[in-house]
Design a protein around this motif. Structure first.
Motif, PDB file in Angstrom:
ATOM      1  N   THR A 324      16.440  34.227   3.006  1.00  0.00           N
ATOM      2  CA  THR A 324      16.033  32.825   3.104  1.00  0.00           C
ATOM      3  C   THR A 324      14.617  32.690   2.584  1.00  0.00           C
ATOM      4  OG1 THR A 324      15.796  30.905   4.572  1.00  0.00           O
ATOM      5  CG2 THR A 324      15.166  33.038   5.479  1.00  0.00           C
ATOM      6  N   VAL A 325      14.359  31.583   1.882  1.00  0.00           N
ATOM      7  CA  VAL A 325      13.014  31.234   1.414  1.00  0.00           C
ATOM      8  C   VAL A 325      12.707  29.850   1.951  1.00  0.00           C
ATOM      9  CG1 VAL A 325      11.476  31.005  -0.562  1.00  0.00           C
ATOM     10  CG2 VAL A 325      13.426  32.575  -0.686  1.00  0.00           C
ATOM     11  N   GLN A 326      11.508  29.694   2.542  1.00  0.00           N
ATOM     12  CA  GLN A 326      11.193  28.456   3.242  1.00  0.00           C
ATOM     13  C   GLN A 326       9.824  27.930   2.826  1.00  0.00           C
ATOM     14  OE1 GLN A 326      11.737  29.527   7.370  1.00  0.00           O
ATOM     15  NE2 GLN A 326      13.823  30.216   7.010  1.00  0.00           N
ATOM     16  N   TRP A 327       9.819  26.708   2.318  1.00  0.00           N
ATOM     17  CA  TRP A 327       8.584  26.051   1.881  1.00  0.00           C
ATOM     18  C   TRP A 327       7.781  25.604   3.102  1.00  0.00           C
ATOM     19  CZ3 TRP A 327       6.624  26.199  -2.762  1.00  0.00           C
ATOM     20  CH2 TRP A 327       5.659  25.279  -3.184  1.00  0.00           C
ATOM     21  N   TRP A 328       6.481  25.736   3.011  1.00  0.00           N
ATOM     22  CA  TRP A 328       5.580  25.174   4.013  1.00  0.00           C
ATOM     23  C   TRP A 328       5.037  23.869   3.472  1.00  0.00           C
ATOM     24  CZ3 TRP A 328       4.431  25.953   8.951  1.00  0.00           C
ATOM     25  CH2 TRP A 328       3.358  25.242   9.479  1.00  0.00           C
ATOM     26  N   ASN A 329       5.406  22.720   4.032  1.00  0.00           N
ATOM     27  CA  ASN A 329       6.405  22.449   5.030  1.00  0.00           C
ATOM     28  C   ASN A 329       6.974  21.067   4.726  1.00  0.00           C
ATOM     29  OD1 ASN A 329       4.049  21.103   5.683  1.00  0.00           O
ATOM     30  ND2 ASN A 329       4.288  21.366   7.874  1.00  0.00           N
ATOM     31  N   VAL A 330       7.608  20.365   5.691  1.00  0.00           N
ATOM     32  CA  VAL A 330       8.216  19.065   5.402  1.00  0.00           C
ATOM     33  C   VAL A 330       7.165  17.968   5.303  1.00  0.00           C
ATOM     34  CG1 VAL A 330       9.850  17.319   6.209  1.00  0.00           C
ATOM     35  CG2 VAL A 330      10.409  19.729   6.444  1.00  0.00           C
ATOM     36  N   VAL A 340      -3.959  16.103 -11.139  1.00  0.00           N
ATOM     37  CA  VAL A 340      -3.400  17.309 -11.743  1.00  0.00           C
ATOM     38  C   VAL A 340      -2.368  16.893 -12.781  1.00  0.00           C
ATOM     39  CG1 VAL A 340      -2.142  19.452 -11.343  1.00  0.00           C
ATOM     40  CG2 VAL A 340      -3.778  18.637  -9.634  1.00  0.00           C
ATOM     41  N   ALA A 341      -2.595  17.292 -14.027  1.00  0.00           N
ATOM     42  CA  ALA A 341      -1.679  16.966 -15.126  1.00  0.00           C
ATOM     43  C   ALA A 341      -1.381  15.470 -15.167  1.00  0.00           C
ATOM     44  CB  ALA A 341      -0.389  17.776 -15.012  1.00  0.00           C
ATOM     45  N   GLY A 342      -2.402  14.673 -14.947  1.00  0.00           N
ATOM     46  CA  GLY A 342      -2.263  13.227 -15.050  1.00  0.00           C
ATOM     47  C   GLY A 342      -1.679  12.555 -13.828  1.00  0.00           C
ATOM     48  N   GLN A 343      -1.395  13.306 -12.763  1.00  0.00           N
ATOM     49  CA  GLN A 343      -0.781  12.747 -11.569  1.00  0.00           C
ATOM     50  C   GLN A 343      -1.697  12.939 -10.360  1.00  0.00           C
ATOM     51  OE1 GLN A 343       2.167  11.153 -12.100  1.00  0.00           O
ATOM     52  NE2 GLN A 343       1.920  11.830 -14.235  1.00  0.00           N
ATOM     53  N   THR A 344      -1.646  12.003  -9.433  1.00  0.00           N
ATOM     54  CA  THR A 344      -2.445  12.124  -8.220  1.00  0.00           C
ATOM     55  C   THR A 344      -1.840  13.174  -7.305  1.00  0.00           C
ATOM     56  OG1 THR A 344      -3.106   9.805  -8.324  1.00  0.00           O
ATOM     57  CG2 THR A 344      -3.362  10.913  -6.212  1.00  0.00           C
ATOM     58  N   ASP A 345      -2.678  14.133  -6.946  1.00  0.00           N
ATOM     59  CA  ASP A 345      -2.256  15.169  -6.015  1.00  0.00           C
ATOM     60  C   ASP A 345      -3.021  14.955  -4.713  1.00  0.00           C
ATOM     61  OD1 ASP A 345      -0.796  18.132  -6.265  1.00  0.00           O
ATOM     62  OD2 ASP A 345      -2.290  17.972  -4.670  1.00  0.00           O
ATOM     63  N   TYR A 346      -2.301  14.909  -3.603  1.00  0.00           N
ATOM     64  CA  TYR A 346      -2.909  14.587  -2.320  1.00  0.00           C
ATOM     65  C   TYR A 346      -3.318  15.831  -1.534  1.00  0.00           C
ATOM     66  CZ  TYR A 346      -0.908  10.115  -3.574  1.00  0.00           C
ATOM     67  OH  TYR A 346      -0.588   8.962  -4.258  1.00  0.00           O
ATOM     68  N   GLY A 347      -3.196  16.989  -2.140  1.00  0.00           N
ATOM     69  CA  GLY A 347      -3.549  18.221  -1.439  1.00  0.00           C
ATOM     70  C   GLY A 347      -2.725  18.430  -0.188  1.00  0.00           C
ATOM     71  N   ASP A 348      -1.506  17.932  -0.196  1.00  0.00           N
ATOM     72  CA  ASP A 348      -0.633  17.903   0.973  1.00  0.00           C
ATOM     73  C   ASP A 348       0.391  19.021   0.861  1.00  0.00           C
ATOM     74  OD1 ASP A 348       1.275  17.261   2.937  1.00  0.00           O
ATOM     75  OD2 ASP A 348       0.954  15.107   2.688  1.00  0.00           O
ATOM     76  N   TYR A 349       0.463  19.872   1.892  1.00  0.00           N
ATOM     77  CA  TYR A 349       1.443  20.963   1.882  1.00  0.00           C
ATOM     78  C   TYR A 349       2.877  20.466   2.055  1.00  0.00           C
ATOM     79  CZ  TYR A 349      -2.124  24.679   2.342  1.00  0.00           C
ATOM     80  OH  TYR A 349      -3.160  25.549   2.132  1.00  0.00           O
ATOM     81  N   GLY A 350       3.069  19.199   2.382  1.00  0.00           N
ATOM     82  CA  GLY A 350       4.391  18.692   2.690  1.00  0.00           C
ATOM     83  C   GLY A 350       5.251  18.429   1.468  1.00  0.00           C
ATOM     84  N   LEU A 351       6.562  18.496   1.685  1.00  0.00           N
ATOM     85  CA  LEU A 351       7.528  18.092   0.662  1.00  0.00           C
ATOM     86  C   LEU A 351       7.628  16.574   0.572  1.00  0.00           C
ATOM     87  CD1 LEU A 351      10.509  20.488   1.446  1.00  0.00           C
ATOM     88  CD2 LEU A 351       9.195  20.481  -0.678  1.00  0.00           C
TER      89      LEU A 351
END
Length: 680
Positions: A324-330, A340-351
């Motif tokens: 199993t592989v699990q992303w951190w987090n929801v 980042v690459a022309g898009q707003t990145d919120y520095g948010d670990y969530g999906l």
């Protein structure tokens, strides 16, 4: 995480010819565009089979959306089949009976029963973290009783603690730990106690112990008073009491480009971890599984770099047999906002978006539960990696294009292509070995930079796909024909290995089969030989070299089976050589180490002046300095030269400081004046 793998009946052959089959365009098709990348896919190179828990994510008790129908349905749509609870470091302060986490925030409606209801709606297995830091074995056993006896949840997977090496024992403390002794020895002894207590309630559960991922801190470090690293101590002392090893991987990277190089480390990291488990835990090799329950990036978490990384890492780990592989987090919330690459990145670990704003309301996330880019990558992984599919070998000649592929039980082939170039499209020539696609234009799923969803449409051909900049594309191909009566895949092979030979054996199949043995080489396997027996001796191998082997069966009509499960072997060095080298890592600090090499002359005559040579196994290892001889490095090759004589039976010692920025695979083959030495 804190918040925040011609007919012949002779059984001994050497055959190294490459078996390739390049697909050509079907009659009447238009000429394919010029290509700048080549991807080879080889269904004869079988890797791991996808489990029914492969695609996972993390839930946390401080997330008020945990278990809600909206979130459960989004995760189900993405193909999530495992959910972890109660959330990273919070697990070591969480008490399930009263649903409290002293020192942390617990959101309403995030209790265990709510979590399980959401998991069931998603169709996902739970992965539950028992409180090690501030809990007890009895508390964990009571949780098992409540979950599986009282409520009948049939929760199988339980880990003991979170990142318990982060308790201050190695100098950094973020994980709660009330034990006076914070050593791996103490953790291991408690894992045994937890396992006994929990399995006394339900013997069918599986227990996981926390290990470190090779190449990630504190891998390689021996703490004060310890006799080995965290992994060595835990596995040696608690290996018999556990069913899987639980690891996290945050490989870092200061830029998106650097971050996207990190998945190349997965094969070596998984190999080293499996080596450690088999060496120190004892018992049957392969008995202890591996779970990756946290991974994420530091740059581009919500934008395309995070999505590309997720697609590459999930595929790479699952192909190496991680169950199993699990992303951190929801959900996680705002971090440092950037572009980042022309898009707003919120520095948010969530999906998914938490829908919150900065303190001054100058920047707000999109509406609650809006999927970020990694969510769409996860949905493509859910479409790629279905339970029962077998990952197969791939290779790319362009560092900016990654490829992964699975063979489905019905014969279809699904190919995942990742373009890591933020600025340019790449046209990829696809070449197949062991598979012939049908002539129809494939329907592909594509996720591009800045898109709000995955698009599905016919595109390209089986032999050529043009990938937009910073994109992920899933191409599913039907075979030209399906042989319903084809033989079944052979069982997992075993091997007896020397320095230059390997005798490969496998279980017998139906009568009248011929077996072909292949060495994996990316997307183009090399056939080592064939036989009507159930073993094959391969000769002229390289000493100290790693090989991954598959066996295929072919019936009297020429119909091939799928590939067997893979077998990875490493050849040794010659016994009784004219020289012996004893290599030791004497002091490791997680990014470098002191290496000590003893060289002994076993020959009858004096060696008057000598050159010792070895190769770094990976591209992220380097020589910093050396002593007692003259040291130099060219590419991956290190040479150590001396004018001093070495009499028969005499030994000398040289040493060096080596650096590494990934899993530290130690060199295993040394030559003295061109002669391969016996290594110890």
């Amino acid at each position: 995480m804190q918040i925040s793998l011609r007919r012949r009946t002779v059984a001994s052959v050497v055959l190294l010819a490459l078996g390739t089959a390049v697909i050509t365009a079907p009659p009447g098709a238009q000429a394919a565009p010029a290509t700048d990348a080549r991807v080879d896919i080889d269904t004869r190179a079988g890797l791991a089979t996808v489990t029914d828990t492969a695609v996972g994510v993390n839930h946390a008790i401080w997330d008020a959306q945990l278990g809600t129908p909206a979130v459960a349905d989004l995760l189900k749509d993405a193909g999530v089949r495992m959910l972890r609870y109660p959330g990273g470091s919070y697990a070591d302060i969480y008490h399930w009976k009263d649903h409290t986490a002293p020192g942390g925030y617990v959101a309403p409606n995030t209790d265990f029963d709510t979590f399980l209801a959401g998991a069931r709606r998603t169709g996902a297995e739970p992965m539950i973290i028992a409180n090690y830091g501030t809990g007890t074995a009895q508390e964990a056993a009571d949780w098992v009783r409540y979950a599986n006896v009282t409520k009948g949840y049939d929760a199988t997977y339980w880990t003991i603690g979170n990142e318990n090496y982060g308790n201050g024992h190695y100098g950094a403390a973020w994980e709660a730990d009330d034990h006076a002794d914070k050593s791996p020895k103490e953790y291991a002894e408690n894992v045994v106690a937890y396992s006994r207590a929990m399995k006394a309630v339900d013997p069918t559960i599986k227990i996981g112990a926390v290990l470190t991922m090779p190449g990630n801190w504190p891998d390689g470090i021996v703490g004060g008073g310890d006799t080995g690293t965290w992994n060595q101590e835990v596995l040696a002392r608690a290996g018999a009491a556990i069913d899987f090893a639980d690891v996290h991987w945050y490989p870092g990277g200061g830029t998106p480009a650097e971050t996207l190089t990190k998945p190349a480390q997965i094969q070596d990291a998984a190999y080293l971890l499996r080596q450690q488990i088999d060496r120190y835990a004892g018992g049957t090799p392969g008995r202890i599984g591996i779970s990756m329950t946290e991974t994420n990036v530091e740059v581009g978490r919500n934008t395309q770099p995070g999505a590309l990384f997720l697609a590459d890492v999930y595929s790479g780990l699952l192909a190496q047999g991680v169950f199993t592989v699990q992303w951190w987090n929801v959900h996680n919330g705002l971090g440092t906002v950037s572009t980042v690459a022309g898009q707003t990145d919120y520095g948010d670990y969530g999906l998914l978006s938490s829908g919150n704003c900065t303190a001054d309301n100058s920047t707000c996330q999109p509406a609650l539960n809006t999927p970020f880019a990694p969510y769409h990558a996860l949905s493509l992984i859910g479409d790629l990696a279905r339970a029962g599919d077998q990952f197969v070998g791939t290779g790319s000649d362009n560092a900016l294009v990654s490829a992964h592929a699975v063979r489905r039980a019905g014969g279809d082939l699904a190919v995942l292509l990742i373009n890591k170039d933020p600025d340019a499209e790449h046209t990829v020539a696809l070449n197949y070995n062991g598979f012939t696609p049908g002539a129809a234009t494939p329907v592909v799923e594509t996720f591009t930079n800045g898109a709000g969803s995955v698009t599905t449409a016919p595109s390209g051909t089986a032999g050529s796909q043009t990938l937009p900049p910073y994109s992920i594309r899933l191409v599913t191909l039907h075979p030209e024909r399906v042989d319903a009566a084809a033989p079944r895949a052979p069982g997992r092979p075993t091997a007896t290995v020397t320095d230059r030979t390997a005798t490969i054996s496998w279980p017998a199949g139906a009568a009248g089969l011929k077996y072909e043995v292949y060495r994996q080489n990316g997307g183009i396997s090399a056939q080592l030989g064939e036989t009507t027996g159930t073993s094959l001796t391969v000769r002229n191998l390289e000493p100290g070299h790693r090989y991954t082997i598959n066996v295929l069966a072919r019936d009297g009509s020429g119909r091939p089976s799928p590939a067997s499960p893979p077998l990875t072997i490493t050849t040794g060095t010659p016994a009784g050589a004219a020289c012996t080298v004893k290599f030791r890592d004497t002091n490791d600090w997680g990014s470098g180490y002191v290496g000590s090499i003893d060289i002994t002359n076993n020959a009858a005559g004096t060696v008057g002046g000598w050159t010792l040579a070895f190769n770094w196994p990976t591209s992220w290892q380097d020589l910093s300095s050396g002593w007692n001889a003259t040291w130099s490095q060219s590419g991956r090759t290190v040479r150590v030269t001396s004018d001093a004589g070495l009499a028969p039976g005499a030994s000398t010692n040289v040493g060096f400081v080596g650096s590494y920025s990934g899993p530290n695979v130690l060199p295993g083959v040394f030559t003295l004046n061109g002669t391969v030495c016996t290594s110890e």
